[in-house]
Design a protein around this motif. Sequence first.
Motif, PDB file in Angstrom:
ATOM      1  N   THR A 195      12.276   5.263   3.916  1.00 21.07           N
ATOM      2  CA  THR A 195      12.589   6.596   4.425  1.00 21.07           C
ATOM      3  C   THR A 195      11.510   6.993   5.428  1.00 21.07           C
ATOM      4  O   THR A 195      10.526   6.287   5.618  1.00 21.07           O
ATOM      5  CB  THR A 195      12.631   7.632   3.289  1.00 21.07           C
ATOM      6  N   VAL A 241      10.001   8.938   9.205  1.00 21.36           N
ATOM      7  CA  VAL A 241      10.110   8.867  10.658  1.00 21.36           C
ATOM      8  C   VAL A 241       8.877   8.172  11.215  1.00 21.36           C
ATOM      9  O   VAL A 241       7.747   8.462  10.811  1.00 21.36           O
ATOM     10  CB  VAL A 241      10.249  10.277  11.267  1.00 21.36           C
ATOM     11  N   SER A 292       5.008  13.392  17.629  1.00 20.52           N
ATOM     12  CA  SER A 292       4.333  13.222  16.343  1.00 20.52           C
ATOM     13  C   SER A 292       3.708  14.526  15.876  1.00 20.52           C
ATOM     14  O   SER A 292       3.671  14.807  14.669  1.00 20.52           O
ATOM     15  CB  SER A 292       3.263  12.124  16.438  1.00 20.52           C
ATOM     16  N   LEU A 351       6.838  16.915  14.829  1.00 22.31           N
ATOM     17  CA  LEU A 351       7.502  16.416  13.622  1.00 22.31           C
ATOM     18  C   LEU A 351       6.527  16.327  12.453  1.00 22.31           C
ATOM     19  O   LEU A 351       6.918  16.458  11.294  1.00 22.31           O
ATOM     20  CB  LEU A 351       8.144  15.059  13.899  1.00 22.31           C
ATOM     21  N   VAL A 393       4.540  11.415   9.262  1.00 26.11           N
ATOM     22  CA  VAL A 393       5.029  10.677  10.431  1.00 26.11           C
ATOM     23  C   VAL A 393       4.064   9.526  10.692  1.00 26.11           C
ATOM     24  O   VAL A 393       2.842   9.684  10.538  1.00 26.11           O
ATOM     25  CB  VAL A 393       5.097  11.592  11.679  1.00 26.11           C
ATOM     26  N   ALA A 395       9.770   2.994   7.942  1.00 25.62           N
ATOM     27  CA  ALA A 395      10.573   4.198   8.180  1.00 25.62           C
ATOM     28  C   ALA A 395      11.985   3.774   8.527  1.00 25.62           C
ATOM     29  O   ALA A 395      12.196   2.748   9.187  1.00 25.62           O
ATOM     30  CB  ALA A 395       9.973   5.017   9.326  1.00 25.62           C
ATOM     31  N   THR A 454      14.005   5.767  10.298  1.00 29.71           N
ATOM     32  CA  THR A 454      14.292   6.355  11.608  1.00 29.71           C
ATOM     33  C   THR A 454      13.106   6.099  12.518  1.00 29.71           C
ATOM     34  O   THR A 454      11.981   6.499  12.212  1.00 29.71           O
ATOM     35  CB  THR A 454      14.558   7.863  11.489  1.00 29.71           C
ATOM     36  N   LEU A 492      11.626   6.339  16.447  1.00 28.68           N
ATOM     37  CA  LEU A 492      11.744   6.889  17.792  1.00 28.68           C
ATOM     38  C   LEU A 492      10.986   5.989  18.752  1.00 28.68           C
ATOM     39  O   LEU A 492       9.788   5.724  18.562  1.00 28.68           O
ATOM     40  CB  LEU A 492      11.177   8.308  17.846  1.00 28.68           C
ATOM     41  N   ARG A 536      17.046  -0.512  11.614  1.00 27.90           N
ATOM     42  CA  ARG A 536      16.625   0.897  11.478  1.00 27.90           C
ATOM     43  C   ARG A 536      17.459   1.750  12.439  1.00 27.90           C
ATOM     44  O   ARG A 536      18.040   1.250  13.398  1.00 27.90           O
ATOM     45  CB  ARG A 536      15.151   1.081  11.840  1.00 27.90           C
ATOM     46  N   LEU A 587      20.782  13.258  11.548  1.00 32.10           N
ATOM     47  CA  LEU A 587      19.643  13.000  12.435  1.00 32.10           C
ATOM     48  C   LEU A 587      19.242  14.266  13.177  1.00 32.10           C
ATOM     49  O   LEU A 587      18.058  14.546  13.349  1.00 32.10           O
ATOM     50  CB  LEU A 587      20.006  11.896  13.429  1.00 32.10           C
ATOM     51  N   ARG A 637      17.233  16.284  10.841  1.00 31.23           N
ATOM     52  CA  ARG A 637      15.933  15.675  10.539  1.00 31.23           C
ATOM     53  C   ARG A 637      14.933  15.881  11.661  1.00 31.23           C
ATOM     54  O   ARG A 637      13.726  16.066  11.411  1.00 31.23           O
ATOM     55  CB  ARG A 637      16.114  14.183  10.273  1.00 31.23           C
ATOM     56  N   LEU A 638      15.394  15.831  12.918  1.00 31.37           N
ATOM     57  CA  LEU A 638      14.478  15.882  14.060  1.00 31.37           C
ATOM     58  C   LEU A 638      14.336  17.270  14.673  1.00 31.37           C
ATOM     59  O   LEU A 638      13.532  17.449  15.593  1.00 31.37           O
ATOM     60  CB  LEU A 638      14.940  14.896  15.134  1.00 31.37           C
TER      61      LEU A 638
END
Length: 319
Positions: A2, A4, A17, A20, A26, A69, A71, A73, A95, A156, A159-160
Amino acid sequence: MTGVAILGAGAFGTALSITLGALGPVTLWARDHDQAARLRTDRRNDRHLPGAELPETVTITAEIADIDADTVLLAVPTQLLDAFLSAHGAAIDGRRLVLCCKGVHLASGLRPSALVARFCPSSPLAVLTGPSFAADIARGLPTALTLATTDDGADLQARLSTPTLRLYLSNDVIGAELGGALKNVVALAAGITIGAGLADSARAAVVTRGFAEMTRFAVAAGARAETLAGLSGLGDLILTCTSEKSRNFTAGLALGRGMGLPDGITIEGVATARAVSVGAQAAGVEMPLTDMVAAVVDGRITVDDAAAALMARPLKKET
């Protein structure tokens, strides 16, 4: 698995970063051990984002193996994405990948999502793009972006999103990507216009006709015109063509003043202009402004001659 992670500790990756990290843990990946060590010690990234501090919720690493993670980016510059994925794509395949880079890859002519699909075929893809300066996001100033996904992106989006970062959902990945890429070319043109002393009326014409080119090219590639009229197209275009905080606009200013391109700074619009000019000609899409920007950055034509050539084009209806 789990959480990010953000791959790329440049200005935008660092800013993401920070915002979030205010919500929870993170992981931020830096490209080398020296950079990661500095970030861990200083909790700052003054080279890319002066004055912004990383919260303690952000864990910094230079090891892809540490990325645990679901998710991820991707904030790696577009022109470096191919090499990055060649080295690390297998480790992150499967992912959920969110592309945070803008541009068209010069060597291949591909959009970032197409590059990712080559190396990470099992990963659901999304694109996060729109009018934003990294410094504003890091300071917690209100920002709205487009989140374009290849699947149902509601989870998503939730989450973001943060109290200061508002995401609007789309399923037009092509339109979101091309809006973010092509606006950099127009921002270069707008900067060239102001730098050359052609003034605001000319800039308004450049931005408007540039938007017409953006839409024409994107629709030909399979995008929806309304996506280009949203945050990822028009919104980003307005921001980058009117502010000296935009690297592409300020690079254009330098070109217009006869100073050449700045060294050591990523100017995505330069490579994108070259790639899109070639791609548009192959696809039969007329993009005179993009062609002129490519010619100016390559030194094949002067700014004065480019302006004269655009003004001398045959008279036509506005489309």
